[in-house]
Design an enzyme around this catalytic site. Structure first.
Site, PDB file in Angstrom:
ATOM      1  N   SER A 261     -22.976 -19.910  29.136  1.00 28.88           N
ATOM      2  CA  SER A 261     -21.917 -20.813  28.660  1.00 28.88           C
ATOM      3  C   SER A 261     -22.247 -22.246  29.041  1.00 28.88           C
ATOM      4  CB  SER A 261     -20.555 -20.419  29.257  1.00 28.88           C
ATOM      5  OG  SER A 261     -20.568 -20.580  30.668  1.00 28.88           O
TER       6      SER A 261
ATOM      7  N   ILE B 146     -23.164 -25.911  29.980  1.00 29.23           N
ATOM      8  CA  ILE B 146     -24.390 -26.689  30.056  1.00 29.23           C
ATOM      9  C   ILE B 146     -25.616 -25.782  29.967  1.00 29.23           C
ATOM     10  CG2 ILE B 146     -25.785 -28.125  31.603  1.00 29.23           C
ATOM     11  CD1 ILE B 146     -23.093 -29.346  32.570  1.00 29.23           C
TER      12      ILE B 146
ATOM     13  N   SER C 114     -23.668 -32.598  40.370  1.00 31.07           N
ATOM     14  CA  SER C 114     -22.352 -33.070  39.920  1.00 31.07           C
ATOM     15  C   SER C 114     -22.082 -34.447  40.496  1.00 31.07           C
ATOM     16  CB  SER C 114     -21.260 -32.114  40.384  1.00 31.07           C
ATOM     17  OG  SER C 114     -19.964 -32.660  40.149  1.00 31.07           O
TER      18      SER C 114
ATOM     19  N   TYR D 246     -17.227 -27.496  46.951  1.00 36.52           N
ATOM     20  CA  TYR D 246     -18.005 -27.829  45.757  1.00 36.52           C
ATOM     21  C   TYR D 246     -18.794 -29.117  45.960  1.00 36.52           C
ATOM     22  CZ  TYR D 246     -18.996 -29.065  40.901  1.00 36.52           C
ATOM     23  OH  TYR D 246     -19.620 -29.423  39.729  1.00 36.52           O
TER      24      TYR D 246
ATOM     25  N   THR E 212      -5.365 -30.923  31.987  1.00 37.16           N
ATOM     26  CA  THR E 212      -4.201 -31.377  31.235  1.00 37.16           C
ATOM     27  C   THR E 212      -4.587 -32.612  30.417  1.00 37.16           C
ATOM     28  OG1 THR E 212      -3.468 -32.833  33.008  1.00 37.16           O
ATOM     29  CG2 THR E 212      -2.681 -30.543  33.062  1.00 37.16           C
TER      30      THR E 212
END
Length: 246
Positions: free
Chosen positions: A11, A13, A140, A151, A195
């Site tokens: 899925s 990247i 990231s 993370y 959102t």
């Protein structure tokens, strides 16, 4: 035959990178935890000879098996892309002071994002073609400015890992780099947590005033995989629309 091994290829990247490299003429070996997703990616790739190698790359025995499958099928690896990992959300540990939850967050995040990368690189290291090999880890923007304790810490750890491996593999003519995306739509990263307001805030942080797309990251990885990037190593390359300059 030019061989690219891509983790997290089911899925986002990873899948976009598989499509880009297959379109560029690579034969792609797809790795990840979900066989059905890997098969779906393979079915959409141009060309022939692509293979699927499911497994948990945080598990030493499974890494050995995946590497053995790839080595049996191919006589070498030109490009190794680590797109597996992502945000891990372990169950909170009810121990009164939160230490168990912190330990779980860091432990799971490190395993998913760093251990998996280090293990497969080590296992396939001898197969990386001298003078041509490329290793690219997907980091990231969080590793550069924070964003989730486990993370962000794990993604930042990829920087030091890449510098070390670049030094070790450089004498063989193999490069090692990190691509650090910013906010990228069209992935499973945020799940149901994205959102409209959050989307607008993240887009507003960019200079290009748009979200990144998996294809943006895949294009950068394709360049790093190319012969033109042979003198570019030990770098962290931000693909974030200017949300984090430099």
């Amino acid at each position: 035959m030019t061989i690219a091994v891509i983790t997290g290829a089911g899925s986002g990247i990873g899948a976009a990178t598989a499509a880009r490299l297959a379109g560029d003429g690579y034969t792609v070996a797809l790795c990840g935890r979900r066989p059905d997703r890997l098969e779906r990616t393979r079915a959409g790739l141009p060309g022939e000879g692509h293979s699927v190698h499911p497994g948990d790359l945080t598990d030493v025995a499974q890494v050995r098996r995946v590497a053995a499958e790839i080595n049996e099928r191919h006589d070498g690896v030109d490009v190794l892309v680590h797109a597996a990992g992502g945000l891990v959300d372990p169950e909170p540990v009810d121990d009164g002071d939160g230490l168990g939850t912190v330990a779980a967050d860091l432990g799971y995040s490190f395993a998913a994002n760093v251990l998996s990368t280090a293990l497969l690189t080590h296992a396939l290291g001898p197969a990386l073609r001298a003078g041509r090999g490329r290793v690219v880890a997907v980091g990231s923007i969080a590793g550069q400015r924070g964003g989730g304790l486990g993370y962000a810490s794990a993604k930042a750890a990829l920087h030091g890992w890449a510098y070390d491996r670049a030094r070790a593999l450089g004498p063989r003519g193999i490069t090692v780099n990190v691509v650090a995306p910013g906010y990228t739509s069209g992935t499973e990263f945020f799940g149901d947590a994205m959102t409209d307001a959050r989307h607008l805030r993240l887009v507003g942080e960019t200079l290009t005033k748009r979200a990144g797309e998996p294809g943006d990251i895949a294009a950068t990885i394709a360049f790093l995989a190319s012969a033109d990037a042979g003198h570019l190593t030990a770098q962290v390359i931000g693909v974030n629309g200017g949300a984090l300059p430099g």
